[in-house]
Design a protein around this motif. Structure first.
Motif, PDB file in Angstrom:
ATOM      1  N   VAL A 294       0.839  -1.194   0.000  1.00 16.11           N
ATOM      2  CA  VAL A 294       0.000   0.000   0.000  1.00 16.11           C
ATOM      3  C   VAL A 294       0.876   1.246   0.000  1.00 16.11           C
ATOM      4  O   VAL A 294       2.021   1.221   0.470  1.00 16.11           O
ATOM      5  CB  VAL A 294      -0.948   0.037   1.218  1.00 16.11           C
ATOM      6  CG1 VAL A 294      -1.960  -1.091   1.139  1.00 16.11           C
ATOM      7  CG2 VAL A 294      -0.172  -0.015   2.531  1.00 16.11           C
ATOM      8  N   GLU A 295       0.319   2.320  -0.527  1.00 23.27           N
ATOM      9  CA  GLU A 295       0.954   3.639  -0.474  1.00 23.27           C
ATOM     10  C   GLU A 295       0.259   4.446   0.615  1.00 23.27           C
ATOM     11  O   GLU A 295      -0.833   4.108   1.075  1.00 23.27           O
ATOM     12  CB  GLU A 295       0.812   4.343  -1.829  1.00 23.27           C
ATOM     13  CG  GLU A 295       1.571   3.695  -2.966  1.00 23.27           C
ATOM     14  CD  GLU A 295       2.948   4.322  -3.177  1.00 23.27           C
ATOM     15  OE1 GLU A 295       3.242   5.352  -2.543  1.00 23.27           O
ATOM     16  OE2 GLU A 295       3.720   3.769  -3.993  1.00 23.27           O
ATOM     17  N   TRP A 296       0.882   5.549   1.017  1.00 23.33           N
ATOM     18  CA  TRP A 296       0.265   6.420   2.013  1.00 23.33           C
ATOM     19  C   TRP A 296      -1.085   6.941   1.537  1.00 23.33           C
ATOM     20  O   TRP A 296      -2.009   7.133   2.338  1.00 23.33           O
ATOM     21  CB  TRP A 296       1.184   7.588   2.348  1.00 23.33           C
ATOM     22  CG  TRP A 296       2.250   7.248   3.343  1.00 23.33           C
ATOM     23  CD1 TRP A 296       3.568   7.042   3.101  1.00 23.33           C
ATOM     24  CD2 TRP A 296       2.061   7.054   4.747  1.00 23.33           C
ATOM     25  NE1 TRP A 296       4.227   6.728   4.265  1.00 23.33           N
ATOM     26  CE2 TRP A 296       3.331   6.731   5.296  1.00 23.33           C
ATOM     27  CE3 TRP A 296       0.965   7.117   5.598  1.00 23.33           C
ATOM     28  CZ2 TRP A 296       3.508   6.482   6.650  1.00 23.33           C
ATOM     29  CZ3 TRP A 296       1.142   6.862   6.949  1.00 23.33           C
ATOM     30  CH2 TRP A 296       2.404   6.550   7.469  1.00 23.33           C
ATOM     31  N   SER A 297      -1.215   7.161   0.238  1.00 23.22           N
ATOM     32  CA  SER A 297      -2.485   7.646  -0.299  1.00 23.22           C
ATOM     33  C   SER A 297      -3.615   6.651  -0.089  1.00 23.22           C
ATOM     34  O   SER A 297      -4.788   7.025  -0.007  1.00 23.22           O
ATOM     35  CB  SER A 297      -2.339   7.961  -1.791  1.00 23.22           C
ATOM     36  OG  SER A 297      -1.890   6.809  -2.499  1.00 23.22           O
ATOM     37  N   ASP A 298      -3.287   5.357   0.038  1.00 24.92           N
ATOM     38  CA  ASP A 298      -4.314   4.335   0.242  1.00 24.92           C
ATOM     39  C   ASP A 298      -4.863   4.348   1.665  1.00 24.92           C
ATOM     40  O   ASP A 298      -5.993   3.898   1.907  1.00 24.92           O
ATOM     41  CB  ASP A 298      -3.740   2.934  -0.037  1.00 24.92           C
ATOM     42  CG  ASP A 298      -3.291   2.759  -1.477  1.00 24.92           C
ATOM     43  OD1 ASP A 298      -3.994   3.266  -2.374  1.00 24.92           O
ATOM     44  OD2 ASP A 298      -2.246   2.130  -1.699  1.00 24.92           O
ATOM     45  N   VAL A 299      -4.069   4.829   2.607  1.00 20.14           N
ATOM     46  CA  VAL A 299      -4.464   4.730   4.018  1.00 20.14           C
ATOM     47  C   VAL A 299      -4.631   6.079   4.706  1.00 20.14           C
ATOM     48  O   VAL A 299      -4.989   6.129   5.885  1.00 20.14           O
ATOM     49  CB  VAL A 299      -3.425   3.893   4.798  1.00 20.14           C
ATOM     50  CG1 VAL A 299      -3.357   2.485   4.248  1.00 20.14           C
ATOM     51  CG2 VAL A 299      -2.040   4.537   4.758  1.00 20.14           C
TER      52      VAL A 299
END
Length: 324
Positions: free
Chosen positions: A201-206
């Motif tokens: 996951v990327e930070w944008s996902d969470v």
């Protein structure tokens, strides 16, 4: 116009008010807090209820505030009482740990090595160093202390421990340091969450998801780290702080109450309904430095042998990882 007292005067006044308190006075406060009753606290401590009442009044007089609300149903902590008992219990625990460390310090020498940790040993380079050291030097007795970084550095300064292993870049202000590795970060999340279908996951996902951290170390550091990363996306960060330790936090995640940020060392332990997903930033693994710190004047031969192995592992890790 009267001038307000300076901070030093206030501290001295507070010290004079509290200097007559005895250990058993604080012990009595903790007993009443645990039992919710003066009578039950007296039974627990083996003293009469009048003695309990007298000790509680002594503490309240010294503090200048009420510690308990009395009622026919029992005794309840006031807001000031909650603060006093929390700090007192933590202080008592630290004192007992320090006494144990002091008692074992005299046993030291060539056959003992005290290590301070802020992370799990379930996996990672530090686990590899410890395993190799144990295999090569089975005659050396290892002991471990896991607590917050500030307390570990205090123990290190006073030679109660030989080495501190913690997240952070090597600096010279705390002693000699070695960058052991850069630790990958993961998102801990409930196994039935849709994000678990992704390999990473990327930070944008969470960024929009609710995070959870522990009030205990390293929770505050993780809290600030999450805020810095999520602020890049102009989102309002949702973080709940729980007064639980690592295992308790993982159990809450398994119930789907939120997600948390963990380093690789935590991923070697299984928790109910919890999975760990690698975290990336701009398609590259998100990592944090992990270092070893020791005092240069520490002449413990076991420490030198441990550091020699750590340098071998650090060199191999740097070679396999390539330039950062």
């Amino acid at each position: 116009m009267r001038s307000s007292p300076d901070p030093v005067s206030l501290r001295l006044r507070a010290w004079r008010q509290c200097q007559h308190l005895e250990v058993y006075d604080v012990e009595t406060v903790l007993a009443v807090a645990e039992t919710g009753s003066f009578r039950k606290a007296g039974h627990l401590l083996g003293v009469g209820q009048s003695t309990v009442t007298r000790r509680i009044r002594k503490v309240e007089d010294a503090l200048g505030v009420s510690v308990f609300e009395r009622s026919p149903a029992g005794a309840r902590l006031t807001a000031a009482g909650w603060k006093f008992t929390l700090e007192s219990r933590q202080l008592a625990n630290r004192f007992l740990e320090t006494v144990r460390a002091a008692r074992t310090a005299g046993i030291g020498g060539k056959g003992q090595l005290h290590l301070g940790l802020t992370a799990s040993l379930s996996r990672g380079e530090l686990r590899e160093v410890v395993a190799r050291f144990q295999m090569r030097h089975c005659e050396v007795r290892l002991s471990f202390t896991e607590t917050d970084l500030g307390e570990l550095m205090t123990l290190l300064s006073h030679r109660f421990i030989d080495l501190v292993a913690a997240a952070g870049e090597p600096t010279s202000e705390n002693g000699d340091m070695l960058l052991l590795t850069r630790v990958p970060l993961y998102i801990a999340i409930a196994a039935d969450h849709p994000l678990t279908q992704q390999r990473n996951v990327e930070w944008s996902d969470v960024a929009m998801m609710p995070f959870m951290v522990s009030a205990a170390a390293p929770g505050p550091t993780i809290h600030d780290y999450i805020i810095r990363r999520v602020s890049d996306f102009a989102h309002k960060v949702r973080i709940t702080v729980h007064r639980v330790r690592r295992e308790g936090l993982m159990n809450l995640e398994g119930l789907g109450l939120g997600i948390s940020l963990v380093c690789e060392q935590w991923c070697g332990v299984r928790y109910p309904n919890v999975v760990f997903i690698p975290l990336k930033k701009n398609c590259k693994a998100e990592t944090i430095p992990f270092s070893l710190t020791w005092r240069p004047k520490n002449d413990n031969p076991a420490l030198r042998r441990f550091l020699s192995l750590a340098r071998e592992v650090a060199k191999a890790d740097a070679t396999s990882s390539g330039p950062s």
